[in-house]
Design an enzyme around this catalytic site. Sequence first.
Site, PDB file in Angstrom:
ATOM      1  N   ASP A  14       1.812   7.495  -2.140  1.00 56.16           N
ATOM      2  CA  ASP A  14       0.468   7.967  -2.477  1.00 56.16           C
ATOM      3  C   ASP A  14      -0.389   8.190  -1.241  1.00 56.16           C
ATOM      4  OD1 ASP A  14       0.567   5.083  -2.225  1.00 56.16           O
ATOM      5  OD2 ASP A  14      -1.503   5.018  -2.920  1.00 56.16           O
ATOM      6  N   GLU A  60      -0.252   2.160  -2.968  1.00 59.79           N
ATOM      7  CA  GLU A  60      -0.652   1.311  -1.842  1.00 59.79           C
ATOM      8  C   GLU A  60      -2.116   1.476  -1.512  1.00 59.79           C
ATOM      9  OE1 GLU A  60      -1.453   0.120   2.311  1.00 59.79           O
ATOM     10  OE2 GLU A  60      -1.597   2.126   1.436  1.00 59.79           O
TER      11      GLU A  60
END
Length: 622
Positions: free
Chosen positions: A197, A264
Amino acid sequence: MSQVNLAEKNADELPGVHARTTKISKAKAIAFKIALVTALAVSASTYFVKRPFNGFPVGTLKDGVDLCPQADELVPEKNGVIWESLQQTYSTEMFKARAIDWLGGAVRIPTETFDDMGDVTEPVWEKFLPLHDYLKNSFPLLQVLFRMGPFIVQLPNSRCVSHSNLELTKVNTYGLLYVWTGSDSALKPLLLAAHQDVVPVLETTIKEWQHPPFSGYFDGERLWGRGSCDDKSGLIGIVSAIESMLENGFKPTRTVVIASGFDEEVSGIRGASSLATEMLERFGENAFTMLLDEGSGYDEVYGRVIAVPGIAEKGSLNVHIKVTSPGGHSSLPPPHTSIGMLAELLVQYEKNPFEVHLTRGSPTYRNAQCMAQHAPGVSPSLKEHMLRAEHCDGALRAAEQELFKNRAFMSLVGTTQAIDLVDGGVKVNALPEQAWAIVNHRISTESSIATTKVRDIELLESLANNFNLSYTAFGNHISNEDGPSYGTLTLSTAFGDGLEPAPVTPSGEDAAPFQLLSGTIKAAYNSHRNISGSGAIIVSPGIMSGNTDTRFYWKLTDHIFRYGHLGGAGGGSLPSGVHTVNEGKAILDRANCSPAISINSFVEMIRFYTTLVLNVDESSLP
């Protein structure tokens, strides 16, 4: 109105002022004891006396003391033929073109994560499916076997022979867990981590980007876009290295595991947390020989190129401060409204930063030692102070004073506080009945959540008493809960219960994983520049300024490193420009970085991951 005058107001205006008393509750006393024990435990775990490391003469000081012993560059020997072959491949224009395509394709797939995306069953998470398809199609040798529960099935149209297969497990739908099984099951696997991400791009900033944020535009030298630095370069760098090794017929002796989370940037509670659970169930505690995740890189510091693998991470704690008081019409105001009282409480924070001291044996202390010994631009006085600091408190304090002129370094050393959110009031003519703020703490590796809470409680205690506020902190009554009060002051945690500082990874002369990583960094750096020797780049332990997915992996290994081998990312912090407009540009323009993310820098990252896998594979690590 001053605090003294406020305390002298009569009981009709501020009920219970003169009756107000403060007590130290039993819970608070316990908290003090917990904090003391925790602080001592953390200090003990991070303190060690360093001795000269025989055999590494690089950069010793004038009296022969070696504050920062260096490993030699570590070039694969058993795997030397394939290493040499791949180093030549990585130097070709054809491979550079592949690297541009690989990374650019990943950057062009938007994988933004937000704080409020809900469970993985929500359609918004489906944005990761195109990335998974891209990985499958672009790296065909990487995912031949797919695990579905207890079953493993062969993916079609693979040109990978059976002994080279990687097994892929999808964890919590979008987490990726690759297992490249080695021939010796007695050896602990190597764990590599990177996240899929990226942080969001605000619509209002798109026009400020030199090239569209998800264009993956290559300008002939560098590749632009969100994720080009954080962390698609890490993910694509790892899989590019493994794909290249598979193409060259490499068969690992030691198992290699790749864990790729998908949230994350919003704390990893769905991705890395689930991956950790899966790995603990499949491999067990302390099952990996070492772990490498995203982190700092190398940079020129005071005239010397220094790489800084993160051997620890600071903890974090968000403290929610809420003040309540009677409402009413603003034409009849009290001396202080909820917002006014909150404002003074927040000023109290900023007037009283945490006391910061450099602690012997801590990651930041060791980083300072390396700079003092190896960086020619460090002042002679700092070199002298650091030489004597190991055994002289006065020299340690003197070194600290010089080092703390650099505020960024000082922030890495101590516990910090930042007032990031504030809110209060609903109408211009209505007295606010409540106001709140959130203070973000990044907790020193030598401290703890308990210590931080106790300090915050004490910091605001006198003001709570002066304002006649009933004071509750983290579920405990700090003031006399039975006495009359004008309002309330409540401290609580926000966005979770906080995160303790990470365990400190061993990095001394007996820490074989750190020594192997150091030698690998030097070999990759040298190979990319066609040089040799151990002095071109210095390796120093340090810490990360933020937190990574490794927060969930502490039980998997004692040897956790945060390092990305990206130029311009030294000092224990992420590259400047990460998470901002024109991600990468700030580091692209820095000397010695060969603009990042330039294709040159990205290819060097692939060299690094290749060298690491081959070195660990042939090492004597357990």
